[in-house]
Motif scaffolding. Sequence first.
Motif, short mmCIF file in Angstrom:
data_model
loop_
_atom_site.label_atom_id
_atom_site.label_comp_id
_atom_site.label_asym_id
_atom_site.label_seq_id
_atom_site.Cartn_x
_atom_site.Cartn_y
_atom_site.Cartn_z
N VAL A 311 0.82 -1.34 0.08
CA VAL A 311 -0.01 -0.06 0.03
C VAL A 311 0.89 1.22 -0.05
CG1 VAL A 311 -1.62 1.40 1.29
CG2 VAL A 311 -2.00 -1.09 1.00
N ALA A 312 1.88 1.07 0.64
CA ALA A 312 2.90 2.15 0.93
C ALA A 312 3.48 2.54 -0.33
CB ALA A 312 3.79 2.09 1.86
N ALA A 313 3.91 1.36 -1.18
CA ALA A 313 4.52 1.52 -2.56
C ALA A 313 3.66 2.07 -3.40
CB ALA A 313 5.22 -0.03 -2.97
N ALA A 314 2.38 1.81 -3.33
CA ALA A 314 1.36 2.25 -4.25
C ALA A 314 1.15 3.69 -4.21
CB ALA A 314 0.10 1.50 -4.28
N ARG A 315 0.97 4.21 -2.87
CA ARG A 315 0.91 5.57 -2.73
C ARG A 315 2.20 6.55 -2.96
NH1 ARG A 315 -1.62 4.37 3.25
NH2 ARG A 315 -3.89 4.38 2.74
N ALA A 316 3.52 6.01 -2.87
CA ALA A 316 4.49 6.52 -3.19
C ALA A 316 4.84 6.52 -4.71
CB ALA A 316 5.58 5.72 -2.87
N PRO A 319 0.02 8.88 -7.69
CA PRO A 319 -0.63 9.60 -7.00
C PRO A 319 -1.93 9.66 -6.69
CG PRO A 319 0.14 10.63 -9.39
CD PRO A 319 0.74 9.32 -9.02
N GLU A 320 -2.65 8.93 -7.89
CA GLU A 320 -4.28 8.86 -7.77
C GLU A 320 -4.49 7.75 -6.50
OE1 GLU A 320 -2.85 6.43 -11.43
OE2 GLU A 320 -2.12 7.77 -9.95
N PRO A 321 -5.30 8.24 -5.67
CA PRO A 321 -5.63 7.37 -4.34
C PRO A 321 -6.36 6.05 -4.88
CG PRO A 321 -7.15 9.37 -4.38
CD PRO A 321 -6.12 9.41 -5.66
N SER A 322 -6.83 5.90 -5.97
CA SER A 322 -7.63 4.64 -6.51
C SER A 322 -6.60 3.50 -6.38
CB SER A 322 -8.22 5.02 -7.58
OG SER A 322 -7.46 5.51 -8.69
N VAL A 323 -5.41 3.53 -6.92
CA VAL A 323 -4.27 2.54 -7.15
C VAL A 323 -4.08 2.02 -5.61
CG1 VAL A 323 -2.18 1.96 -7.50
CG2 VAL A 323 -3.55 3.53 -9.02
N ALA A 324 -3.99 3.00 -4.66
CA ALA A 324 -3.42 2.12 -3.22
C ALA A 324 -4.77 1.48 -2.72
CB ALA A 324 -3.14 3.34 -2.36
N ASP A 325 -6.10 2.27 -3.14
CA ASP A 325 -7.54 1.67 -2.65
C ASP A 325 -7.72 0.56 -2.95
OD1 ASP A 325 -7.83 4.03 -0.96
OD2 ASP A 325 -9.36 5.08 -2.47
N THR A 326 -7.02 0.12 -4.19
CA THR A 326 -7.32 -1.21 -5.04
C THR A 326 -6.47 -2.16 -4.42
OG1 THR A 326 -7.79 -0.09 -7.09
CG2 THR A 326 -7.48 -2.31 -7.16
N VAL A 327 -5.05 -1.77 -3.86
CA VAL A 327 -4.30 -2.68 -3.34
C VAL A 327 -4.75 -3.18 -1.87
CG1 VAL A 327 -1.91 -3.05 -2.36
CG2 VAL A 327 -2.31 -1.80 -4.29
N THR A 328 -5.27 -2.05 -1.23
CA THR A 328 -6.01 -2.50 -0.16
C THR A 328 -7.25 -3.14 -0.03
OG1 THR A 328 -5.35 -0.37 0.94
CG2 THR A 328 -7.23 -1.28 1.95
N ALA A 329 -8.05 -3.07 -1.09
CA ALA A 329 -9.09 -3.80 -1.33
C ALA A 329 -8.69 -5.22 -1.62
CB ALA A 329 -10.10 -3.46 -2.54
N ALA A 330 -7.74 -5.58 -2.56
CA ALA A 330 -7.41 -6.82 -2.93
C ALA A 330 -6.96 -7.75 -1.77
CB ALA A 330 -6.28 -6.77 -3.72
N TRP A 331 -6.20 -7.02 -0.85
CA TRP A 331 -5.68 -7.70 0.56
C TRP A 331 -7.02 -7.93 1.49
CZ3 TRP A 331 -1.36 -10.33 0.97
CH2 TRP A 331 -0.27 -9.79 0.29
N ALA A 332 -8.01 -7.07 1.38
CA ALA A 332 -8.93 -7.27 2.14
C ALA A 332 -9.83 -8.73 1.57
CB ALA A 332 -9.90 -6.16 2.04
N GLN A 333 -9.77 -8.74 0.52
CA GLN A 333 -10.55 -9.99 -0.12
C GLN A 333 -9.98 -11.24 -0.01
OE1 GLN A 333 -12.28 -9.36 -4.16
NE2 GLN A 333 -11.05 -7.69 -4.03
N VAL A 334 -8.54 -11.37 0.53
CA VAL A 334 -8.15 -12.55 1.03
C VAL A 334 -7.78 -12.38 2.69
CG1 VAL A 334 -6.99 -12.79 -1.12
CG2 VAL A 334 -5.65 -11.70 0.93
N GLY A 335 -8.46 -11.61 3.17
CA GLY A 335 -8.55 -11.50 4.83
C GLY A 335 -7.31 -10.91 5.48
N VAL A 336 -6.50 -10.27 4.57
CA VAL A 336 -5.43 -9.57 5.39
C VAL A 336 -5.63 -8.22 5.37
CG1 VAL A 336 -3.09 -8.95 4.94
CG2 VAL A 336 -3.81 -11.35 4.32
N SER A 337 -5.53 -7.52 6.73
CA SER A 337 -5.61 -6.15 6.97
C SER A 337 -4.25 -5.31 6.51
CB SER A 337 -5.96 -5.75 8.50
OG SER A 337 -5.93 -4.55 8.81
N THR A 338 -4.71 -4.32 6.28
CA THR A 338 -3.48 -3.21 5.85
C THR A 338 -3.30 -2.06 6.68
OG1 THR A 338 -4.80 -2.02 4.26
CG2 THR A 338 -3.44 -3.75 3.52
N THR A 339 -4.21 -2.35 7.91
CA THR A 339 -4.19 -0.80 8.89
C THR A 339 -3.70 -1.49 10.36
OG1 THR A 339 -6.38 -1.78 9.47
CG2 THR A 339 -6.24 -0.04 8.07
#
Length: 339
Positions: A311-316, A319-339
């Motif tokens: 997620v940090a790599a995506a944000r760095a 610049p568009e937040p949708s990419v990092a949000d998509t990374v977060t969503a992919a991990w959430a779908q396999v049960g892994v939290s990014t927070t």
Amino acid sequence: MTAEPALCAIVPPYVLDRLAEDGHEPAARSLALDAVHRTARLTAAPPRPGSDRLDRVIGDAEHTERLPGRTVRREGQGPVDDQSVNHAYDGLGATYALFADVYGRRSIDDEGLRLDATVHYGVHYDNAFWDGQQMVFGDGDGEVFGDFTACIDVIGHELAHGVTQFTAGLEYRGQPGALNESVSDVFGSLVKQYALRQDAADADWLIGAGLLAPGVQGVALRSMKAPGTAYDDPRLGKDPQPAHLRDYVRTARDNGGVHINSGIPNHAFYLLATALGGPAWERAGRIWYDALTGRRLPSDAGFTAFARATVAAARARYPEPSVADTVTAAWAQVGVSTT
């Protein structure tokens, strides 16, 4: 951060264990050879000095267990009559091309490491591995496994263990070991997709497709799209990979299930790549590469630490937040939290 050389083989040890228990002699011999190399790696010499260009050397062990074997093809030389030699040569080149063209990496160590490989190792050797310095390929037994040079993603998988060795140095046990295996599956698949110029939607997302011998009930060693479905065979058993953290397998075998639980981050990458669309080696692959090589990932990183790094790599990078949000969503779908 650099880890000691690690022997990482493409065939899950529990598969070879099962075959050996059933009296399959090639599997028992393969396990014994793996053990020898795991001991020998501790006294391995440092890597050779590198160059600024692709440099490949292929050796032929001629069915012995001596490395690196007789040199049969060097960089720039044309194809030979032995297709295992040619497949190894081409696979090394395809892996080099992905990392150099897409990520600007100078070979496996980023210092121009010469890519060496040995084919025809042992008799009916049921595996391929990176030993910390070079690639080694068996011919397979012809009953369960075929020639291990035949799958470009297998070659990419093993060389990617070298990239991990020279970057994050993920420990080869438990969750960091599963990440180590998953990273190799990710880049092994990307090597094949880049060579074929496939978009994420067109890729098969299989590791080792075509490696299983005729008659074996399965399509590959692993599936990133649908973990747990790659094979279901009386000799091999059923593919045990989970696709979600809730099904994480706790076991003392396989270094704590490194080849089993890698299905979870594998599936997260597949979900990300297909959600982003286009070539997977571009945005999704770049995010994984940045996370692996950013020198902030500890060697004992678990799934959550790696997910946060992506997620940090995506944000760095984007610049568009949708990419990092998509990374977060992919991990959430396999049960892994990014927070």
